[in-house]
Design an enzyme around this catalytic site. Structure first.
Site, PDB file in Angstrom:
ATOM      1  N   TYR A  23      26.897  50.896  47.838  1.00  0.00           N
ATOM      2  CA  TYR A  23      27.699  50.151  46.862  1.00  0.00           C
ATOM      3  C   TYR A  23      28.723  51.124  46.275  1.00  0.00           C
ATOM      4  CZ  TYR A  23      28.224  46.558  43.198  1.00  0.00           C
ATOM      5  OH  TYR A  23      28.702  45.598  42.354  1.00  0.00           O
ATOM      6  N   ARG A  48      41.928  42.308  46.402  1.00  0.00           N
ATOM      7  CA  ARG A  48      41.717  43.241  45.275  1.00  0.00           C
ATOM      8  C   ARG A  48      40.348  43.873  45.467  1.00  0.00           C
ATOM      9  NH1 ARG A  48      37.914  44.168  42.447  1.00  0.00           N
ATOM     10  NH2 ARG A  48      37.687  42.589  40.858  1.00  0.00           N
ATOM     11  N   LYS A  96      27.467  43.726  48.913  1.00  0.00           N
ATOM     12  CA  LYS A  96      26.934  42.852  47.859  1.00  0.00           C
ATOM     13  C   LYS A  96      25.686  42.122  48.366  1.00  0.00           C
ATOM     14  CE  LYS A  96      30.103  43.173  44.485  1.00  0.00           C
ATOM     15  NZ  LYS A  96      29.893  43.359  43.059  1.00  0.00           N
ATOM     16  N   GLU A 142      34.389  37.106  45.664  1.00  0.00           N
ATOM     17  CA  GLU A 142      34.360  38.534  45.356  1.00  0.00           C
ATOM     18  C   GLU A 142      35.706  39.176  45.692  1.00  0.00           C
ATOM     19  OE1 GLU A 142      31.160  39.919  44.221  1.00  0.00           O
ATOM     20  OE2 GLU A 142      32.613  41.403  43.563  1.00  0.00           O
ATOM     21  N   ASP A 143      36.246  39.875  44.729  1.00  0.00           N
ATOM     22  CA  ASP A 143      37.432  40.709  44.940  1.00  0.00           C
ATOM     23  C   ASP A 143      38.630  39.962  45.510  1.00  0.00           C
ATOM     24  OD1 ASP A 143      35.703  42.525  43.894  1.00  0.00           O
ATOM     25  OD2 ASP A 143      35.925  44.032  45.457  1.00  0.00           O
ATOM     26  N   ASP A 167      31.993  36.642  40.832  1.00  0.00           N
ATOM     27  CA  ASP A 167      31.279  37.817  40.355  1.00  0.00           C
ATOM     28  C   ASP A 167      32.155  38.675  39.439  1.00  0.00           C
ATOM     29  OD1 ASP A 167      29.118  39.595  40.346  1.00  0.00           O
ATOM     30  OD2 ASP A 167      29.977  40.768  41.986  1.00  0.00           O
ATOM     31  N   ASP A 168      33.430  38.794  39.765  1.00  0.00           N
ATOM     32  CA  ASP A 168      34.320  39.670  38.992  1.00  0.00           C
ATOM     33  C   ASP A 168      34.612  39.092  37.613  1.00  0.00           C
ATOM     34  OD1 ASP A 168      34.761  41.649  41.124  1.00  0.00           O
ATOM     35  OD2 ASP A 168      35.558  39.899  42.160  1.00  0.00           O
ATOM     36  N   ASN A 201      36.244  50.468  39.045  1.00  0.00           N
ATOM     37  CA  ASN A 201      35.626  51.066  40.230  1.00  0.00           C
ATOM     38  C   ASN A 201      36.675  51.352  41.284  1.00  0.00           C
ATOM     39  OD1 ASN A 201      32.951  50.675  39.216  1.00  0.00           O
ATOM     40  ND2 ASN A 201      33.106  48.526  39.735  1.00  0.00           N
ATOM     41  N   ASN A 238      27.563  47.409  35.583  1.00  0.00           N
ATOM     42  CA  ASN A 238      28.060  46.868  36.846  1.00  0.00           C
ATOM     43  C   ASN A 238      27.415  45.516  37.096  1.00  0.00           C
ATOM     44  OD1 ASN A 238      28.265  46.392  39.806  1.00  0.00           O
ATOM     45  ND2 ASN A 238      29.380  48.322  39.666  1.00  0.00           N
TER      46      ASN A 238
HETATM   47  N1  LIG Z   1      31.961  47.267  36.494  1.00  0.00           N
HETATM   48  C1  LIG Z   1      31.994  46.106  37.094  1.00  0.00           C
HETATM   49  O1  LIG Z   1      30.973  45.454  37.301  1.00  0.00           O
HETATM   50  C2  LIG Z   1      33.301  45.548  37.526  1.00  0.00           C
HETATM   51  C3  LIG Z   1      34.415  46.320  37.552  1.00  0.00           C
HETATM   52  N2  LIG Z   1      35.599  45.790  37.955  1.00  0.00           N
HETATM   53  C4  LIG Z   1      36.716  46.706  38.048  1.00  0.00           C
HETATM   54  O2  LIG Z   1      37.694  46.354  37.094  1.00  0.00           O
HETATM   55  C5  LIG Z   1      38.968  46.683  37.592  1.00  0.00           C
HETATM   56  C6  LIG Z   1      39.885  45.495  37.371  1.00  0.00           C
HETATM   57  O3  LIG Z   1      39.433  44.386  38.081  1.00  0.00           O
HETATM   58  P1  LIG Z   1      40.080  42.944  37.813  1.00  0.00           P
HETATM   59  O4  LIG Z   1      40.009  42.595  36.405  1.00  0.00           O
HETATM   60  O5  LIG Z   1      39.485  42.038  38.784  1.00  0.00           O
HETATM   61  O6  LIG Z   1      41.593  43.235  38.234  1.00  0.00           O
HETATM   62  P2  LIG Z   1      42.881  42.443  37.852  1.00  0.00           P
HETATM   63  O7  LIG Z   1      43.914  42.832  38.832  1.00  0.00           O
HETATM   64  O8  LIG Z   1      42.566  41.000  37.690  1.00  0.00           O
HETATM   65  O9  LIG Z   1      43.289  42.999  36.396  1.00  0.00           O
HETATM   66  C7  LIG Z   1      43.770  44.284  36.160  1.00  0.00           C
HETATM   67  C8  LIG Z   1      44.388  44.285  34.801  1.00  0.00           C
HETATM   68  O10 LIG Z   1      44.697  45.632  34.465  1.00  0.00           O
HETATM   69  C9  LIG Z   1      46.034  45.688  33.987  1.00  0.00           C
HETATM   70  N3  LIG Z   1      46.605  47.000  34.245  1.00  0.00           N
HETATM   71  C10 LIG Z   1      46.924  47.556  35.419  1.00  0.00           C
HETATM   72  N4  LIG Z   1      47.436  48.776  35.231  1.00  0.00           N
HETATM   73  C11 LIG Z   1      47.442  48.996  33.906  1.00  0.00           C
HETATM   74  C12 LIG Z   1      47.862  50.071  33.081  1.00  0.00           C
HETATM   75  N5  LIG Z   1      48.353  51.186  33.606  1.00  0.00           N
HETATM   76  N6  LIG Z   1      47.728  49.939  31.757  1.00  0.00           N
HETATM   77  C13 LIG Z   1      47.228  48.815  31.222  1.00  0.00           C
HETATM   78  N7  LIG Z   1      46.803  47.769  31.945  1.00  0.00           N
HETATM   79  C14 LIG Z   1      46.915  47.861  33.269  1.00  0.00           C
HETATM   80  C15 LIG Z   1      46.753  44.590  34.728  1.00  0.00           C
HETATM   81  O11 LIG Z   1      47.935  44.287  33.992  1.00  0.00           O
HETATM   82  P3  LIG Z   1      49.018  43.196  34.472  1.00  0.00           P
HETATM   83  O12 LIG Z   1      48.329  41.899  34.309  1.00  0.00           O
HETATM   84  O13 LIG Z   1      50.131  43.397  33.522  1.00  0.00           O
HETATM   85  O14 LIG Z   1      49.341  43.519  35.888  1.00  0.00           O
HETATM   86  C16 LIG Z   1      45.705  43.501  34.701  1.00  0.00           C
HETATM   87  O15 LIG Z   1      45.743  42.804  33.488  1.00  0.00           O
HETATM   88  C17 LIG Z   1      38.771  47.087  39.044  1.00  0.00           C
HETATM   89  O16 LIG Z   1      38.803  48.478  39.142  1.00  0.00           O
HETATM   90  C18 LIG Z   1      37.401  46.606  39.385  1.00  0.00           C
HETATM   91  O17 LIG Z   1      36.768  47.463  40.309  1.00  0.00           O
HETATM   92  C19 LIG Z   1      35.743  44.477  38.279  1.00  0.00           C
HETATM   93  C20 LIG Z   1      34.659  43.665  38.288  1.00  0.00           C
HETATM   94  C21 LIG Z   1      33.342  44.160  37.959  1.00  0.00           C
HETATM   95  C1  LIG Z   2      31.770  45.720  40.828  1.00  0.00           C
HETATM   96  C2  LIG Z   2      32.783  44.823  41.289  1.00  0.00           C
HETATM   97  O1  LIG Z   2      32.508  43.673  41.592  1.00  0.00           O
HETATM   98  C3  LIG Z   2      34.139  45.282  41.399  1.00  0.00           C
HETATM   99  O2  LIG Z   2      34.426  46.412  41.029  1.00  0.00           O
HETATM  100  O3  LIG Z   2      34.968  44.508  41.883  1.00  0.00           O
HETATM  101 MG   LIG Z   3      34.032  42.735  42.718  1.00  0.00          MG
END
Ligand SMILES: NC(=O)C1=CN([C@@H]2O[C@H](COP(=O)(O)OP(=O)(O)OC[C@H]3O[C@@H](n4cnc5c(N)ncnc54)[C@H](OP(=O)(O)O)[C@@H]3O)[C@@H](O)[C@H]2O)C=CC1
Ligand SMILES: CC(=O)C(=O)O
Ligand SMILES: [Mg+2]
Length: 591
Positions: free
Chosen positions: A139, A192, A210, A282-283, A305-306, A447, A491
């Site tokens: 993972y 993504r 997953k 997912e993603d 999941d996200d 991540n 996570n």
């Molecule tokens: N720990 C866990 O279980 C999980 C972790 N994640 C992680 O979270 C991260 C984001 O995922 P997700 O929400 O799906 O992605 P998205 O693409 O949906 O969202 C990313 C967000 O971050 C913003 N962003 C990007 N760059 C910057 C910056 N330099 N400064 C401020 N804001 C910024 C984007 O802004 P804008 O809208 O303006 O482009 C957007 O709003 C990934 O790395 C993913 O791996 C996700 C799911 C689960």
């Molecule tokens: C953990 C997860 O689902 C992600 O980073 O997208």
């Molecule tokens: Mg994910």
């Protein structure tokens, strides 16, 4: 006859409780082979008993040197194996020794994937018994590197690849998959992948990873899990120009073409596997993820999941952290860096939980939560230009264009990173949180590790050991000023395996937000005083199967309460029932 079919398919049938259409002898006619007319096309699947050389090459049944003398004799294995006999325990010890010799995590990943292809039960035995050590391999973070290098480490295809070439024929493609009793599908379109961006078809590593956790952490049997990658092209120029790229070499389909294709997929899934198959998105990129969830949430058993899994796991950590911070959720102020799927998903679930606790309107409680995106703090003057999922968070405030100023303006008690961009929680940012709070809560959720907003060491060092810290990818414990700090791993893998198990074991047909809240609460309850003493806000993964059984039980209980569980009568003790449903990878004896 029915039991023979189950044996051949290799599954414990405990979860397989839906009423089936059967023809003479009770054998399922899932694909309508018996009903088909002469003109209708069917897939000529055969089931056979493996023996001899084929048995050793069948990962579902292969036991390697653990085949007993009697089995070797009965199954034509004499001479095909060296004479030594080994227990599964000894095989496990040998394999862990050899995996530990690899210095490079990706080599460990490849070794584990090869083991899965060779001997499925031994793979899961290793994963379950050594979960804390192997989770970072199968993972995040290693799975991210595996996806980036998928082209070069790709040996045998895993899961189903459904590309635009299969348009109009998706149902037929699903029928090529050898298993029929599917309970959980994890699907990505690769746009993504973690915080690594568009990896197209190479994103397959994510559904595969997953689902291996669905089995190891949640006990859903491997044969009931189906990883799928939808290939609608990629906008990743590097991949498009790579002669070894394994996916479609075209720009991503968008708009009507994309949604029609996804609709054909979702329709085919329901047609093939019925109402109770869980589809975990997912993603996907956020411009599709919210829409797909909203569109199929009312017609299918879907879970993102996200958005939802992440929300549930973070809420659990926040609820648990109140023991250390004091106060109620509504007493705190939250600031997110990143306003996408994870950020707005978490924000909405926190607001929902606060609203349930206080009986105050959701709109009021949202005001306790602020989000920063790539253009700065989300405020009302930006509302017109915001994507729909950000609009509820556009509060009255003058524009603020960077995180440090947002912290000074909003004065959060908790800072949550969901930006997908590494190193955004700089020393100044973390120190600003420490200046405002006795115990600043800092979550660096992005991540893989390279994209984490800060490391555990930075969080503890820059707050002089006062931070309560959790991250999306794991960090080792940190020693600071003679004290050991154990960072939590916030996570979604804490949630989705138990959540999914709860849905499938109860035959639930729709996901409801209250089930996410139930999962959160079930997880938070597993944090003990001993954990709190070490600054932990999540329980250790070593207990994850028990945690998953508890989550499954509470999710199922909520589903029964809401009237969306179809497995009747409701089992009295849902924890025991969940445990009885869980796949265990110990070898079976062959007659
Ligand atoms: N720990 C866990 O279980 C999980 C972790 N994640 C992680 O979270 C991260 C984001 O995922 P997700 O929400 O799906 O992605 P998205 O693409 O949906 O969202 C990313 C967000 O971050 C913003 N962003 C990007 N760059 C910057 C910056 N330099 N400064 C401020 N804001 C910024 C984007 O802004 P804008 O809208 O303006 O482009 C957007 O709003 C990934 O790395 C993913 O791996 C996700 C799911 C689960
Ligand atoms: C953990 C997860 O689902 C992600 O980073 O997208
Ligand atoms: Mg994910």
């Amino acid at each position: 006859m029915e039991s023979t079919m189950k044996d051949l398919r290799g599954g414990e049938s405990v979860l397989d409780m839906s009423p089936r259409s059967t023809v003479g002898g009770g054998v399922e006619d899932v694909y309508g082979e018996d009903r088909a007319t002469e003109e209708q096309l069917v897939t000529p699947w055969v089931s056979s008993v493996a023996s001899g050389y084929n048995l050793l090459r069948d990962p579902r049944y292969n036991k390697g040197l653990a085949f007993s003398e009697k089995e070797r004799e009965a199954h034509y294995l004499s001479g095909l194996l060296p004479p030594a006999l080994m227990t599964q325990k000894l095989q496990e010890k040998k394999l862990m020794n050899s995996i530990r010799q690899y210095q490079v995590p990706l080599q460990k990943y490849i070794a584990l994937m090869e083991l899965e292809e060779r001997n499925e039960r031994l793979f899961y035995k290793l994963l379950i018994d050594n979960v804390e050590e192997l989770l970072p391999i199968v993972y995040t973070p290693t799975v991210g590197e595996a996806c980036q290098k998928y082209g070069s480490i790709f040996r045998r295809p895993q899961g189903l690849f459904i590309s635009l070439k299969e348009k109009g024929k998706i149902l037929e493609v699903l029928k090529n998959w050898p298993e029929r009793a599917i309970q959980v599908i994890v699907v990505t379109d690769g746009e993504r992948i973690l915080g690594l961006g568009d990896l197209g078809c190479q994103g397959m590593g994510i559904p595969v990873g997953k689902l291996s956790l669905y089995t190891a952490l949640g006990g859903v049997r491997p044969s009931a899990c189906l990883p799928i990658t939808i290939d609608v092209g990629t906008n990743n120029e590097k991949l498009l120009n790579d002669e070894f790229y394994i996916g479609l070499k075209q720009k991503r389909a968008t708009g009507k073409e994309y949604y029609d294709f996804l609709h054909e997929f979702m329709t085919a899934v329901k047609q093939n596997y019925g109402e109770k198959v869980l589809v975990q998105f997912e993603d996907f990129a956020n411009h599709n993820a919210f829409e797909l969830l909203a569109k199929y949430g009312t017609t299918h058993l879907v879970f993102n999941d996200d958005i939802q899994g992440t929300a549930s796991v973070v809420l659990a950590g926040l609820v648990a952290s109140l023991k250390l911070l004091g106060g109620t959720l509504a007493d705190h102020t939250f600031l997110f860096l990143g306003a996408g799927e994870a950020g707005t998903g978490i924000a909405e679930l926190i607001a929902l939980e606060m609203s349930k606790q206080t009986n105050a309107p959701l709109e009021e409680l949202r005001k306790k939560i602020w989000l920063v995106d790539s253009k700065g703090l989300i405020v009302s003057s930006r509302k017109e230009s915001l994507q729909h999922f950000k609009k509820p968070w556009a509060h009255e405030h003058e524009p603020v264009n960077n995180l440090l100023d947002a912290i000074k303006a909003v004065k959060p008690t908790a800072l949550i990173g969901t930006s997908g961009v590494g190193k955004q929680f700089t020393k100044e940012v973390v120190e600003a949180m420490a200046a405002l709070n006795e115990k600043p809560l800092i979550m660096a959720l992005s991540n893989p590790t390279s994209q984490a907003e800060c490391t555990a060491e930075e969080a503890y060092k820059w707050t002089k050991g006062r931070a309560i810290f959790a991250s999306g990818s794991p960090f080792d414990p940190v020693e600071f000023n003679g004290k050991l700090y154990v960072p939590g791993q916030a996570n979604n893998c804490y949630i989705f395996p138990g959540f999914g198990l709860g849905l499938v074991m109860s035959g639930t047909i729709r996901v409801h937000d209250d089930m996410l809240l139930a999962a959160s609460e079930a997880l938070a309850k597993q944090v003990t005083d001993e954990h709190y003493a070490q600054g932990m806000i999540y329980p250790p993964f070593s207990n994850i199967r028990k945690i998953s059984a508890n989550i499954a039980a509470d999710v199922a209980a909520k589903a029964y309460e809401l009237g969306v569980a179809t497995r009747l009568p409701r089992p009295e003790n849902l924890v025991k029932f969940a445990e009885s449903c869980m796949y265990t990878p110990n070898y079976r004896s062959y007659r």
